[in-house]
Write an enzyme that holds these catalytic residues in place. Structure first.
Site, mmCIF file in Angstrom:
data_model
loop_
_atom_site.group_PDB
_atom_site.id
_atom_site.type_symbol
_atom_site.label_atom_id
_atom_site.label_comp_id
_atom_site.label_asym_id
_atom_site.label_seq_id
_atom_site.Cartn_x
_atom_site.Cartn_y
_atom_site.Cartn_z
ATOM 1 N N HIS A 39 36.686 39.845 39.643
ATOM 2 C CA HIS A 39 37.834 39.563 38.785
ATOM 3 C C HIS A 39 38.206 40.753 37.898
ATOM 4 O O HIS A 39 39.372 41.059 37.713
ATOM 5 C CB HIS A 39 37.475 38.354 37.922
ATOM 6 N N SER A 72 43.925 39.143 34.497
ATOM 7 C CA SER A 72 43.733 37.701 34.372
ATOM 8 C C SER A 72 44.925 37.030 33.687
ATOM 9 O O SER A 72 46.057 37.171 34.138
ATOM 10 C CB SER A 72 42.423 37.431 33.633
ATOM 11 N N ASP A 132 37.173 37.993 43.982
ATOM 12 C CA ASP A 132 37.393 37.070 42.858
ATOM 13 C C ASP A 132 37.930 35.752 43.405
ATOM 14 O O ASP A 132 38.859 35.758 44.206
ATOM 15 C CB ASP A 132 38.419 37.694 41.898
#
Length: 324
Positions: A291, A41, A239
């Protein structure tokens, strides 16, 4: 304290570096060992930035204590412009937003910075969010937390083969509860000053005061690729927050020559994702993962980490025909 008012990418890299150096003083048996950095991320910023700092500080050192070999990032923020283009495309192609909103997002946002969006971009993002509805943006095909009380999970187990075994969408709620327990905070030697508000997984205090966030990590990628540092980028393809399309556009912007063209990789005779090996960088996708890839596909993630550490491309099936 004042730390909360001065956070930013640069400070994070230097703090992390200081931590590593001190940690190795505390645990000297780890000095000189091969050292890798990984994250996901927004660590798409932290990891390359810390890698660059370690690499530069090691220059001219014959036997570095932090023997840095490579980094790996997953569903990672890489380059604001290409990430925006790829993210809006993902939302539209996956049926999450209207044609109209897609066009407006492209007009309002694509030249913004991810950390500091314009008013117009914020507005249309809110429209997009309303159109998407109450899905888990981090894993668009799995149920959200509210629906998965234990009772319901038992009911649906047999009926929904696409529900990954063992994935629980409520992990964030559990951690929020856990880290606010007084005995846990005491064990961590955290909150010794008795802060009046609760711990949260994502703190507004930090994000509101964030100082510096460069628009692109690509210059760092170029520098470290040229230095021969191993770089792998992976992406869970379910994601929608930092989606695969964003990652592909960002990597394409490096214009790296291809060593091995796009191919499916396998785990237990099932396609686990796809892989492309570039000169200086390997891209791996994980099919159906959200994710946080290891949370959704732990077995495939383990295989990915093993191959990264051995610097071996992801496995093809034994009988695969080389068609390229």
């Amino acid at each position: 304290g004042s730390d909360l008012l001065t956070p930013g990418d640069n400070k994070t890299a230097h703090d992390s570096y200081a931590f590593l150096v001190n940690w190795l003083e505390r645990f000297p048996q780890y000095k000189y060992r091969d050292f890798y950095i990984a994250g996901e991320s927004y660590a798409g910023h932290y990891v390359p930035q810390l890698s660059q700092l370690v690499h530069r500080n090691n220059k001219g050192v014959r036997k570095p204590i932090l023997n840095f070999k490579g980094f790996m990032v997953g569903n990672a923020v890489i380059d604001d412009y290409h990430d925006f283009v790829g993210t809006f495309e993902y939302w539209w192609t996956h049926g999450l937003i209207s044609d109209d909103t897609y066009q407006k997002l492209q007009l309002a946002c694509e030249f913004d910075s991810a950390e500091h969006e314009s008013e117009a971009c914020n507005k249309i993002n809110n429209v997009a969010e309303a159109e998407e509805g109450l899905i888990d943006a981090y894993s668009i095909y799995t149920p959200t937390c509210k629906k998965t009380s234990l009772h319901r999970r038992r009911l649906i187990k047999g009926r929904r083969p696409w529900l990954p075994r063992g994935y629980d969408p409520c992990t964030e709620q559990y951690s929020t509860k856990y880290y606010n327990l007084p005995e846990v905070q005491k064990a961590f030697r955290a909150n010794v000053t008795g802060i009046p508000y609760s711990w949260t997984a994502c703190s507004d205090v930090l994000s509101d005061h964030w100082k510096d966030s460069p628009r692109s990590m690509l210059p760092i990628y170029r520098e470290l690729i040229a230095a021969g540092i191993r770089i792998w980028v992976f992406s869970g393809d379910a994601d929608s927050v930092v989606p695969l399309t964003a990652t592909r556009y960002s990597i394409d912007a490096l214009y790296l020559p291809t060593v091995t063209n796009w191919y499916p990789w396998y785990d237990e005779e099932e396609v686990a994702g796809w892989c492309q090996v570039y000169k200086g960088l390997t891209l791996v996708t994980i099919r159906g993962a959200g994710h946080e890839v290891p949370l959704h596909r732990p077995q495939q993630a383990l295989k990915l980490f093993e191959h990264f550490l051995q610097d071996k491309p992801m496995p093809r099936p034994a009988h695969s025909i080389q068609s390229f």
